[in-house]
Design a protein around this motif. Structure first.
Motif, PDB file in Angstrom:
ATOM      1  N   THR A  54       0.655  -1.139   0.064  1.00 19.39           N
ATOM      2  CA  THR A  54       0.013  -0.034  -0.005  1.00 19.39           C
ATOM      3  C   THR A  54       0.738   1.301   0.118  1.00 19.39           C
ATOM      4  OG1 THR A  54      -1.755   1.292   1.185  1.00 19.39           O
ATOM      5  CG2 THR A  54      -0.219   0.273   2.394  1.00 19.39           C
ATOM      6  N   ASP A  55       0.458   2.115  -0.566  1.00 21.80           N
ATOM      7  CA  ASP A  55       1.066   3.601  -0.456  1.00 21.80           C
ATOM      8  C   ASP A  55      -0.006   4.553  -0.665  1.00 21.80           C
ATOM      9  OD1 ASP A  55       3.851   4.140  -0.233  1.00 21.80           O
ATOM     10  OD2 ASP A  55       4.107   2.763  -2.198  1.00 21.80           O
ATOM     11  N   SER A  56       0.031   5.662   0.114  1.00 26.98           N
ATOM     12  CA  SER A  56      -0.667   6.754  -0.041  1.00 26.98           C
ATOM     13  C   SER A  56       0.152   7.928  -0.744  1.00 26.98           C
ATOM     14  CB  SER A  56      -1.044   7.534   1.400  1.00 26.98           C
ATOM     15  OG  SER A  56      -2.042   6.467   2.066  1.00 26.98           O
ATOM     16  N   ALA A  94      -8.314   4.573  -3.315  1.00 27.44           N
ATOM     17  CA  ALA A  94      -9.167   5.314  -2.399  1.00 27.44           C
ATOM     18  C   ALA A  94      -8.799   6.891  -1.980  1.00 27.44           C
ATOM     19  CB  ALA A  94      -9.092   4.566  -0.879  1.00 27.44           C
ATOM     20  N   LEU A  95      -9.867   7.495  -2.170  1.00 35.02           N
ATOM     21  CA  LEU A  95      -9.813   8.835  -2.488  1.00 35.02           C
ATOM     22  C   LEU A  95     -10.196   9.699  -1.307  1.00 35.02           C
ATOM     23  CD1 LEU A  95     -11.468   9.244  -5.911  1.00 35.02           C
ATOM     24  CD2 LEU A  95      -9.287   8.716  -5.602  1.00 35.02           C
ATOM     25  N   ILE A  96      -9.400  10.959  -0.961  1.00 33.48           N
ATOM     26  CA  ILE A  96      -9.718  11.595   0.242  1.00 33.48           C
ATOM     27  C   ILE A  96      -9.607  13.061  -0.437  1.00 33.48           C
ATOM     28  CG2 ILE A  96      -9.072  12.938   2.322  1.00 33.48           C
ATOM     29  CD1 ILE A  96      -7.950  10.215   3.326  1.00 33.48           C
ATOM     30  N   GLY A 127     -12.798   0.427  -4.347  1.00 34.47           N
ATOM     31  CA  GLY A 127     -12.472   1.731  -4.273  1.00 34.47           C
ATOM     32  C   GLY A 127     -13.187   2.426  -3.134  1.00 34.47           C
ATOM     33  N   ASP A 128     -12.838   3.621  -2.617  1.00 36.57           N
ATOM     34  CA  ASP A 128     -13.562   4.383  -1.602  1.00 36.57           C
ATOM     35  C   ASP A 128     -13.353   5.917  -1.804  1.00 36.57           C
ATOM     36  OD1 ASP A 128     -14.628   4.531   1.098  1.00 36.57           O
ATOM     37  OD2 ASP A 128     -12.779   5.393   1.651  1.00 36.57           O
ATOM     38  N   LYS A 130     -13.837   9.634   0.203  1.00 35.32           N
ATOM     39  CA  LYS A 130     -14.152  10.507   1.469  1.00 35.32           C
ATOM     40  C   LYS A 130     -13.921  11.897   1.126  1.00 35.32           C
ATOM     41  CE  LYS A 130     -14.659   7.091   4.744  1.00 35.32           C
ATOM     42  NZ  LYS A 130     -14.535   6.049   4.174  1.00 35.32           N
ATOM     43  N   ASN A 143      -4.904   7.214  -2.004  1.00 34.65           N
ATOM     44  CA  ASN A 143      -4.127   5.549  -1.536  1.00 34.65           C
ATOM     45  C   ASN A 143      -4.410   4.596  -2.595  1.00 34.65           C
ATOM     46  OD1 ASN A 143      -4.511   2.872  -0.129  1.00 34.65           O
ATOM     47  ND2 ASN A 143      -2.953   4.046   0.814  1.00 34.65           N
TER      48      ASN A 143
ATOM     49  N   ASP B  55     -10.707   1.109   2.418  1.00 32.98           N
ATOM     50  CA  ASP B  55     -11.454   2.261   3.024  1.00 32.98           C
ATOM     51  C   ASP B  55     -10.525   3.058   3.891  1.00 32.98           C
ATOM     52  OD1 ASP B  55     -14.461   2.478   3.009  1.00 32.98           O
ATOM     53  OD2 ASP B  55     -14.696   0.738   4.038  1.00 32.98           O
ATOM     54  N   SER B  56     -10.633   4.530   3.264  1.00 31.76           N
ATOM     55  CA  SER B  56      -9.875   5.489   4.168  1.00 31.76           C
ATOM     56  C   SER B  56     -10.904   6.001   5.351  1.00 31.76           C
ATOM     57  CB  SER B  56      -9.551   6.657   3.321  1.00 31.76           C
ATOM     58  OG  SER B  56      -8.748   6.252   2.250  1.00 31.76           O
ATOM     59  N   ALA B  93      -1.977  -0.493   6.459  1.00 34.44           N
ATOM     60  CA  ALA B  93      -2.292   0.442   7.127  1.00 34.44           C
ATOM     61  C   ALA B  93      -1.394   1.528   6.828  1.00 34.44           C
ATOM     62  CB  ALA B  93      -1.834   0.283   8.631  1.00 34.44           C
ATOM     63  N   ALA B  94      -1.827   2.671   6.046  1.00 29.60           N
ATOM     64  CA  ALA B  94      -1.152   3.773   5.474  1.00 29.60           C
ATOM     65  C   ALA B  94      -2.123   5.031   6.201  1.00 29.60           C
ATOM     66  CB  ALA B  94      -1.716   3.795   4.173  1.00 29.60           C
ATOM     67  N   ASN B 143      -5.977   4.820   5.949  1.00 30.64           N
ATOM     68  CA  ASN B 143      -6.162   3.791   4.916  1.00 30.64           C
ATOM     69  C   ASN B 143      -6.007   2.666   5.221  1.00 30.64           C
ATOM     70  OD1 ASN B 143      -5.834   2.140   2.414  1.00 30.64           O
ATOM     71  ND2 ASN B 143      -7.562   3.517   1.785  1.00 30.64           N
TER      72      ASN B 143
END
Lengths: 338, 338
Positions: A54-56, A94-96, A127-128, A130, A143, B55-56, B93-94, B143
């Protein structure tokens, strides 16, 4: 969708969010796995051991020469899978998003993620989204997590596997990504053009796996650059590593920027490069295979593992013939490059 | 680590970040898979089809009665895996951390993630840390992505599989999470105490899978609440769903808060509940099994699938004997609840 900007309702789980997912997310990401829209994606059966990462991504600006945060988010994760000798298969997105972010910019980013996913051969499986209030995030953070299958079923590739005699290959020019970001951010005027190297690398690495090159370590030198990656490998494997300054491929724009700004190219972040340690007998063949790929034309042998050591060191023979210790970078040269 | 607060250097890829990972991240997350610290985690071989989700979490405040952002981040993802009839196996865990965030608060969050991961039976296989400047994020965003293996090898559980005659079970009181967050955020004074229901649910669901209960749909009613989940299932399966207001289990504090503030309990977010559609012959047995679990003691049959319909509706028979349409919530009642 009528809205021109992202609102809090687009992340709230209601009708507005459904509309947003149908109109914007599915427009770019639609595929049979994602479209089921269950709580998790059910993946087709896969063979072989899996790798997971994983990476953000919080890069600023979100658009830059040679890429954008979306392309970066796909490349970063598929390259981390590739570095384990695995074929990237599935990623999540996953988008914030900060309230008020323009929908058109978001669409550009999603289109870029989709294009890069196709280029990398991965499916966006889940996906997600927020949304946070204005001022509570900086435009958009993404992410990605990824699953890959170890290519050929087995892998011994790991940072702990560098061995005395190993040859160190760098697959191309150092620092293009960080200098491209710097140029964009500081509005630098440069005579020579520079673009991020941001690219998915499995296609470049696959021929080495097919040819059963004796690969010991692969790492992509992102944050912290070549210096961080070599120090981590040196420490993890307990080996001394020596590189040659003259052998390190550098773009002219990067050279100029570094001498102007006092940056060390060894510390610069890359997003489309791999550092490869392989048995010396296979080094020339590996180099030849890498150079056949558009991402690998400037690949070069830059050093070797000189021996075992309980207190291992990374050293560099400089252009002037001296030798210096290559230290782990302390903090950052430039924040938020990825 | 000497620093009391997170600095930009902790996310920069250099020595300070290594120190941070060794001193803080590994202190809580250390395990043989994560500790290899390669670019991706190499997972042990797994059998059966996999499910994958992400999920974020951007909840505010980060600490609340009954949980914190770390516990939420683990529960949210493992429950999404569980909802597919899968056993949660690995999560990532990001962290995106705002510069200046107290290290002690971060440690509390990581300890909570670790505890919850143990409770949920998952391994934290990989992670990432990014730091952004003060004012560019709101304290901390997390995330998690997760991989699960379909329990028993096969699953037909999906939002498209609700069938006429199916019984709808809700595994406990509605809305505890959202009202707990609201209470914390608005500093509400309430006579009755309220805590988030935030919990990993695989242990509660496993006996149903073991007993081969005829499960058609499982969904966890988070953002958008029961109303959103029922509308999504109704639409995806093309079926009418009818629920009974009197049958819906509600905590007294939630009842009071809703009548005081004009909130609809059907729209409230939950983080430790499951909505289950199963064949009617198995409903009583399912309920009995659920009630044996600490998370399922208030489980109740709340409705059924009344028939096929191309323009399907969710309706509720109210306490007063009337019938109302349960609409998809429009936007949000309360932003950033997860």
């Amino acid at each position: 969708m009528k809205d021109n900007v992202i609102t809090m309702a687009h992340g709230a789980g209601g009708r507005k969010m459904q509309e947003f997912i149908s109109a914007i997310i599915k427009k770019y990401f639609s595929n049979p796995i994602l479209d089921r829209m269950d709580d998790s994606a059910l993946l087709p059966a896969t063979k072989g051991r899996l790798v997971f990462t994983t990476d953000s991504f919080v890069v600023t600006p979100v658009f830059f020469s040679g890429g954008d945060i979306g392309r970066l988010a796909v490349c970063g994760t598929v390259n981390d899978l590739t570095a384990m000798g695995a074929k990237p298969l599935y990623i999540t997105a996953a988008l914030i998003i900060e309230e008020g972010f323009p929908v058109l910019d978001l669409e550009k980013i999603l289109a870029s993620m989709k294009r890069t996913a196709v280029e990398a051969g991965v499916v966006i499986a889940a996906g997600d989204t927020k949304v946070v209030e204005r001022g509570k995030a900086d435009k958009i953070f993404i992410n990605t997590a990824g699953i890959g299958a170890v290519y050929g079923g087995k892998t011994k590739i790991s940072s702990v596997n560098a061995r005395p005699g190993d040859v160190v290959i760098l697959t191309g020019n150092l620092g293009d990504h960080e200098i491209a970001i710097l140029k964009e951010r500081e509005n630098l005027k440069m005579r020579t053009s520079i673009s991020s190297d941001c690219a998915p690398l499995f296609r470049m690495i696959k021929p080495l796996l097919d040819a059963k090159i004796d690969l010991h370590v692969m790492r992509d030198p992102t944050r912290g650059g070549l210096a961080a990656v070599l120090n981590e490998i040196s420490f993890a494997s307990g080996v001394d590593i020596k590189i040659f300054q003259d052998a390190i491929p550098l773009n002219r724009a990067v050279k100029t920027a570094c001498s102007m700004l006092g940056f060390d190219p060894l510390f610069l972040a890359n997003e489309g490069k791999m550092v490869i340690f392989c048995g010396s007998k296979h080094a020339e063949k590996a180099l030849k295979l890498l150079k056949k790929s558009p991402q690998g034309i400037f690949a070069a042998i830059i050093g070797s593992v000189t021996g075992k050591n309980k207190k291992p060191l990374v050293t560099m023979q400089t252009t002037s013939g001296g030798e210096r210790i290559v230290l782990m970078p302390e903090g950052e040269q430039l924040p938020r490059i990825c």
